[in-house]
Design a protein around this motif. Structure first.
Motif, PDB file in Angstrom:
ATOM      1  N   HIS A  68       0.841  -1.204   0.000  1.00  0.00           N
ATOM      2  CA  HIS A  68       0.000   0.000   0.000  1.00  0.00           C
ATOM      3  C   HIS A  68       0.878   1.256   0.000  1.00  0.00           C
ATOM      4  CE1 HIS A  68      -3.852  -2.056   0.483  1.00  0.00           C
ATOM      5  NE2 HIS A  68      -3.212  -2.880   1.286  1.00  0.00           N
ATOM      6  N   LEU A  69       1.958   1.217   0.749  1.00  0.00           N
ATOM      7  CA  LEU A  69       2.870   2.350   0.776  1.00  0.00           C
ATOM      8  C   LEU A  69       3.514   2.553  -0.592  1.00  0.00           C
ATOM      9  CD1 LEU A  69       4.233   4.577   2.433  1.00  0.00           C
ATOM     10  CD2 LEU A  69       6.013   2.904   3.024  1.00  0.00           C
ATOM     11  N   PHE A 111      -3.140  12.592  -6.179  1.00  0.00           N
ATOM     12  CA  PHE A 111      -2.984  12.853  -4.763  1.00  0.00           C
ATOM     13  C   PHE A 111      -4.079  12.268  -3.886  1.00  0.00           C
ATOM     14  CE2 PHE A 111      -0.698  16.450  -6.862  1.00  0.00           C
ATOM     15  CZ  PHE A 111       0.575  15.925  -6.649  1.00  0.00           C
ATOM     16  N   LEU A 112      -5.320  12.283  -4.334  1.00  0.00           N
ATOM     17  CA  LEU A 112      -6.392  11.695  -3.526  1.00  0.00           C
ATOM     18  C   LEU A 112      -6.198  10.188  -3.356  1.00  0.00           C
ATOM     19  CD1 LEU A 112      -9.520  13.625  -4.848  1.00  0.00           C
ATOM     20  CD2 LEU A 112      -8.311  13.965  -2.684  1.00  0.00           C
ATOM     21  N   LEU A 113      -5.804   9.528  -4.433  1.00  0.00           N
ATOM     22  CA  LEU A 113      -5.522   8.095  -4.352  1.00  0.00           C
ATOM     23  C   LEU A 113      -4.318   7.839  -3.456  1.00  0.00           C
ATOM     24  CD1 LEU A 113      -6.094   7.099  -8.084  1.00  0.00           C
ATOM     25  CD2 LEU A 113      -7.581   6.586  -6.133  1.00  0.00           C
ATOM     26  N   ALA A 114      -3.318   8.712  -3.536  1.00  0.00           N
ATOM     27  CA  ALA A 114      -2.119   8.567  -2.701  1.00  0.00           C
ATOM     28  C   ALA A 114      -2.474   8.667  -1.222  1.00  0.00           C
ATOM     29  CB  ALA A 114      -1.082   9.626  -3.078  1.00  0.00           C
ATOM     30  N   VAL A 115      -3.259   9.669  -0.867  1.00  0.00           N
ATOM     31  CA  VAL A 115      -3.643   9.857   0.538  1.00  0.00           C
ATOM     32  C   VAL A 115      -4.394   8.629   1.046  1.00  0.00           C
ATOM     33  CG1 VAL A 115      -5.152  11.181   2.081  1.00  0.00           C
ATOM     34  CG2 VAL A 115      -3.626  12.368   0.500  1.00  0.00           C
ATOM     35  N   ASN A 116      -5.292   8.106   0.232  1.00  0.00           N
ATOM     36  CA  ASN A 116      -6.041   6.916   0.618  1.00  0.00           C
ATOM     37  C   ASN A 116      -5.106   5.738   0.875  1.00  0.00           C
ATOM     38  OD1 ASN A 116      -8.580   5.460   0.990  1.00  0.00           O
ATOM     39  ND2 ASN A 116      -8.004   4.389  -0.885  1.00  0.00           N
ATOM     40  N   GLU A 117      -4.156   5.525  -0.013  1.00  0.00           N
ATOM     41  CA  GLU A 117      -3.224   4.399   0.159  1.00  0.00           C
ATOM     42  C   GLU A 117      -2.268   4.615   1.327  1.00  0.00           C
ATOM     43  OE1 GLU A 117      -3.261   1.344  -1.187  1.00  0.00           O
ATOM     44  OE2 GLU A 117      -5.040   1.929  -2.310  1.00  0.00           O
ATOM     45  N   TYR A 118      -1.843   5.863   1.554  1.00  0.00           N
ATOM     46  CA  TYR A 118      -1.017   6.131   2.744  1.00  0.00           C
ATOM     47  C   TYR A 118      -1.785   5.766   4.008  1.00  0.00           C
ATOM     48  CZ  TYR A 118       2.556   8.787   0.124  1.00  0.00           C
ATOM     49  OH  TYR A 118       3.562   9.171  -0.734  1.00  0.00           O
ATOM     50  N   ILE A 165      -4.249   3.594   4.329  1.00  0.00           N
ATOM     51  CA  ILE A 165      -4.352   2.134   4.423  1.00  0.00           C
ATOM     52  C   ILE A 165      -3.030   1.552   4.901  1.00  0.00           C
ATOM     53  CG2 ILE A 165      -4.670  -0.002   3.114  1.00  0.00           C
ATOM     54  CD1 ILE A 165      -6.633   1.594   1.311  1.00  0.00           C
ATOM     55  N   ALA A 166      -1.927   2.037   4.354  1.00  0.00           N
ATOM     56  CA  ALA A 166      -0.606   1.540   4.761  1.00  0.00           C
ATOM     57  C   ALA A 166      -0.398   1.741   6.262  1.00  0.00           C
ATOM     58  CB  ALA A 166       0.492   2.243   3.974  1.00  0.00           C
ATOM     59  N   LEU A 167      -0.805   2.898   6.757  1.00  0.00           N
ATOM     60  CA  LEU A 167      -0.647   3.180   8.185  1.00  0.00           C
ATOM     61  C   LEU A 167      -1.521   2.291   9.056  1.00  0.00           C
ATOM     62  CD1 LEU A 167      -0.393   7.066   8.075  1.00  0.00           C
ATOM     63  CD2 LEU A 167       1.398   5.470   8.809  1.00  0.00           C
ATOM     64  N   SER A 168      -2.590   1.770   8.502  1.00  0.00           N
ATOM     65  CA  SER A 168      -3.482   0.904   9.285  1.00  0.00           C
ATOM     66  C   SER A 168      -2.931  -0.521   9.412  1.00  0.00           C
ATOM     67  CB  SER A 168      -4.875   0.858   8.651  1.00  0.00           C
ATOM     68  OG  SER A 168      -4.879   0.060   7.474  1.00  0.00           O
ATOM     69  N   LYS A 169      -1.920  -0.847   8.649  1.00  0.00           N
ATOM     70  CA  LYS A 169      -1.315  -2.177   8.710  1.00  0.00           C
ATOM     71  C   LYS A 169      -0.203  -2.181   9.749  1.00  0.00           C
ATOM     72  CE  LYS A 169      -3.955  -3.189   5.272  1.00  0.00           C
ATOM     73  NZ  LYS A 169      -5.187  -3.904   5.486  1.00  0.00           N
ATOM     74  N   ALA A 170       0.071  -3.334  10.323  1.00  0.00           N
ATOM     75  CA  ALA A 170       1.014  -3.423  11.441  1.00  0.00           C
ATOM     76  C   ALA A 170       2.465  -3.658  11.019  1.00  0.00           C
ATOM     77  CB  ALA A 170       0.569  -4.531  12.384  1.00  0.00           C
ATOM     78  N   ASP A 171       2.738  -3.791   9.731  1.00  0.00           N
ATOM     79  CA  ASP A 171       4.080  -4.214   9.339  1.00  0.00           C
ATOM     80  C   ASP A 171       5.018  -3.090   8.887  1.00  0.00           C
ATOM     81  OD1 ASP A 171       2.613  -3.798   6.961  1.00  0.00           O
ATOM     82  OD2 ASP A 171       3.948  -5.132   5.853  1.00  0.00           O
ATOM     83  N   ALA A 212       4.904   8.158   5.633  1.00  0.00           N
ATOM     84  CA  ALA A 212       3.508   8.171   5.193  1.00  0.00           C
ATOM     85  C   ALA A 212       2.734   9.306   5.872  1.00  0.00           C
ATOM     86  CB  ALA A 212       2.845   6.824   5.471  1.00  0.00           C
ATOM     87  N   GLN A 213       2.956   9.486   7.162  1.00  0.00           N
ATOM     88  CA  GLN A 213       2.280  10.569   7.889  1.00  0.00           C
ATOM     89  C   GLN A 213       2.705  11.933   7.352  1.00  0.00           C
ATOM     90  OE1 GLN A 213       3.567   9.469  11.811  1.00  0.00           O
ATOM     91  NE2 GLN A 213       1.695   8.319  12.249  1.00  0.00           N
ATOM     92  N   GLN A 214       3.994  12.103   7.087  1.00  0.00           N
ATOM     93  CA  GLN A 214       4.487  13.364   6.552  1.00  0.00           C
ATOM     94  C   GLN A 214       3.900  13.675   5.180  1.00  0.00           C
ATOM     95  OE1 GLN A 214       8.709  12.709   6.742  1.00  0.00           O
ATOM     96  NE2 GLN A 214       8.877  13.536   8.816  1.00  0.00           N
TER      97      GLN A 214
END
Length: 79
Positions: free
Chosen positions: A33-34, A46-53, A55-61, A70-72
């Motif tokens: 996702h990242l 950019f909207l798709l990027a924000v969505n995927e960032y 999702i990536a942050l919601s994963k534990a790995d 991703a947060q930045q």
């Protein structure tokens, strides 16, 4: 590896397809996702990027540095 190479040579559609395939096979892997978020970001989707960032942050790995990146990027994109 294919997704990474496509991203590096700016073949965004190929990189997007490769990451989407990886996500379909392993949806719980935050790295995919990242990677997709970064490609969308570089491709001005950019909207798709924000969505995927997000999702990536919601994963534990994700590593601490990847999560911070991703947060930045989300902050820079206005989310």
């Amino acid at each position: 590896m294919l997704a990474n190479i496509a991203k590096q040579i700016e073949q965004y559609s190929g990189a997007i397809s490769a990451y989407q395939m990886l996500i379909k096979m392993q949806p719980d892997i935050g790295r995919w996702h990242l990677g997709l978020a970064v490609v969308y970001d570089k491709n001005s989707q950019f909207l798709l990027a924000v969505n995927e960032y997000a999702i990536a942050l919601s994963k534990a790995d994700l590593s601490v540095s990847s999560a911070k990146f991703a947060q930045q990027r989300m902050q820079a994109l206005g989310e």
